[in-house]
Enzyme design. Structure first.
Site, PDB file in Angstrom:
ATOM      1  N   ASP A 127      42.494 -39.170 -19.869  1.00  7.51           N
ATOM      2  CA  ASP A 127      41.270 -39.066 -19.028  1.00  7.51           C
ATOM      3  C   ASP A 127      41.279 -40.188 -18.021  1.00  7.51           C
ATOM      4  O   ASP A 127      40.003 -40.854 -17.538  1.00  7.51           O
ATOM      5  CB  ASP A 127      39.790 -39.083 -19.888  1.00  7.51           C
ATOM      6  CG  ASP A 127      39.854 -37.539 -20.243  1.00  7.51           C
ATOM      7  OD1 ASP A 127      40.067 -36.806 -19.388  1.00  7.51           O
ATOM      8  OD2 ASP A 127      39.521 -37.424 -21.563  1.00  7.51           O
ATOM      9  N   ASP A 185      41.654 -29.308 -17.269  1.00 11.76           N
ATOM     10  CA  ASP A 185      40.962 -30.573 -16.797  1.00 11.76           C
ATOM     11  C   ASP A 185      41.868 -31.581 -16.443  1.00 11.76           C
ATOM     12  O   ASP A 185      41.662 -32.682 -15.532  1.00 11.76           O
ATOM     13  CB  ASP A 185      39.931 -31.326 -18.142  1.00 11.76           C
ATOM     14  CG  ASP A 185      39.356 -30.131 -18.828  1.00 11.76           C
ATOM     15  OD1 ASP A 185      39.777 -29.139 -19.012  1.00 11.76           O
ATOM     16  OD2 ASP A 185      38.389 -30.332 -19.330  1.00 11.76           O
TER      17      ASP A 185
HETATM   18  N1  GLY Z   1      36.921 -32.144 -20.791  1.00  8.36           N
HETATM   19  C1  GLY Z   1      35.918 -32.523 -19.701  1.00  8.36           C
HETATM   20  C2  GLY Z   1      34.974 -31.290 -19.694  1.00  8.36           C
HETATM   21  O1  GLY Z   1      34.183 -31.119 -20.527  1.00  8.36           O
HETATM   22  O2  GLY Z   1      34.961 -30.936 -18.646  1.00  8.36           O
END
Ligand code: GLY
Length: 412
Positions: A127, A185
């Site tokens: 992330d 994501d």
């Molecule tokens: N993992 C990031 C989201 O919840 O969109």
């Protein structure tokens, strides 16, 4: 006047009338477009002013070294700098500062950047794009300080350590041996890598981003261009072992925020590479979202396009904000669909600005938007404000204003 001359004069008159009416029509359309821009502009100015008041309230409640996540049960929930959402608060403060010039928000952003900078060496998460590019990336656009540049480059290096060339992807979540989990994501973390190649001249970041996107395009998408949430690869052979969900309604469903991440991610891929296949992919994802019979009229998606209790399912304002921001960028690359993308983004911004979604000043823990869904299957952050819903809403409004500015210049 002989007969021929009279016919010629008549034709000239008809032509002049036609040209006059065409010019009148073009002016009316231009004015109408301008009017709708102007209309939304005053809404956006008001939204940013209210956001300024909200974030000045929130600032007082955020403890040192902590980052706001949500507001639930009358209490502000925060995280440490290592949580995936830590960059959105400083990023939001910077977007509001750019709109209102309120320096108190800028200084709060600087304090939080100082708390966040240690994450540049964090190799345990994919992330880093969210955490570092939404924060330091935006700070660097305002002030091209060497310190920000070096933090961003180190962050890209940390992110690149998670790339496995046998799989062709950056690992999203650490898991048990034999698993290699990649979530849709993760497309959002690639922008940092493109930035790093431009900043350093080292093309390895660029190559990782392109390989990750190609592998994702091949394995994450279904024939209708909806995407799975999680793909589990064999880390040694690169073979796909499993396709499933973590935050969606079902393995086979279209989790709304996942679709939004894909749309945004492939739009960035086109911007950074100019490879048409990414533009086509982004357009297909947009088609899936915008033509979906389960997309409500107000364009704020249910938390999952296949949620079991539609039309009574919860909406996800965060997915709406991400889609609006992505469509505004995509509208610049697709002339044929530009107007329709802008129209949907406009509708989303307008509806998120209504009392249904926008909190009254002094409420909602200082967040601007209400009604997002973090993880419904995980019973976590359900129907609450979320830091990233606000962030992408601010970004969408900024992008709208930039488009409007360019459009007014075009019309002159
Ligand atoms: N993992 C990031 C989201 O919840 O969109």
């Amino acid at each position: 006047m002989n007969g021929n001359l009279s016919i010629i004069m008549k034709n000239i008159n008809v032509t002049i009338l036609f040209l006059f009416l065409s010019a009148l029509f073009t002016t009316c359309v231009a004015q109408k477009n301008n009017a709708s821009f102007k209309n939304l502009n005053s809404t956006i100015i008001q939204d940013f002013n209210e956001a300024d008041s909200q974030y000045r309230l929130m600032m007082k409640e955020v403890p040192a070294g902590r980052f706001p996540k949500t507001f639930e049960h009358d209490s502000l929930e925060t995280s440490g700098p290592g949580w995936w959402c830590s960059g959105f608060y400083p990023g939001s403060l910077l977007y509001i500062f750019e709109a209102t010039k309120d320096s108190s928000l800028y200084y709060e952003a600087l304090r939080k950047l100082n708390d966040l900078k240690q994450e540049q060496y964090n190799k345990t998460t994919h992330d880093l794009g969210f955490m570092m590019y939404c924060s330091f990336g935006n700070a660097y656009k305002i002030d091209s300080a060497e310190q920000y540049k070096s933090i961003l480059i180190n962050s890209a290096k940390s992110l690149a350590t998670r790339f496995n060339p046998l799989v062709g992807c950056i690992k999203s979540w650490d898991s048990k041996p034999g698993d290699f989990l990649v979530i849709i994501d993760n497309m959002m973390n690639l922008e940092l890598l493109f930035w790093a190649t431009k900043a350093t001249g080292d093309s390895s970041f660029y190559k990782i981003a392109v390989t990750h996107a190609n592998t994702t395009m091949k394995n994450h998408f279904r024939p209708d261009y909806s995407s799975y949430h999680v793909v589990n690869y064999n880390p040694v052979t690169g073979a796909v072992q499993e396709k499933r969900t973590a935050q969606g309604a079902a393995d086979s469903s279209a989790w709304a925020r996942g679709q939004a991440w894909g749309l945004y991610g492939f739009t960035v891929m086109y911007r950074e590479t100019k490879d048409k296949k990414y533009l086509e992919q982004a357009n297909h994802i947009a088609d899936f979202i915008l033509n979906n019979p389960n997309l409500p009229k107000d364009k704020i998606p249910y938390w999952d396009f296949d949620a079991p209790n539609i039309p009574h399912a919860l909406r996800d304002a965060s997915a709406a904000a991400i889609i609006a921001s992505a469509l505004l960028e995509l509208s610049k690359y697709n002339k044929a669909k530009s107007e329709s993308y802008i129209k949907v983004a406009t509708r989303i911004i307008r509806n998120l600005s209504s009392p249904e979604y926008k909190a009254a000043v002094g409420t909602n823990g200082g967040f601007l938007l209400k009604h997002s869904v973090g993880s419904l299957p995980g019973h976590s952050e359900v129907d609450v404000p979320l830091t990233y819903a606000d962030y992408y809403f601010f970004e969408a409004m900024k992008r709208y204003r930039e488009l409007e500015k360019n459009k007014s210049t075009d019309l002159k």
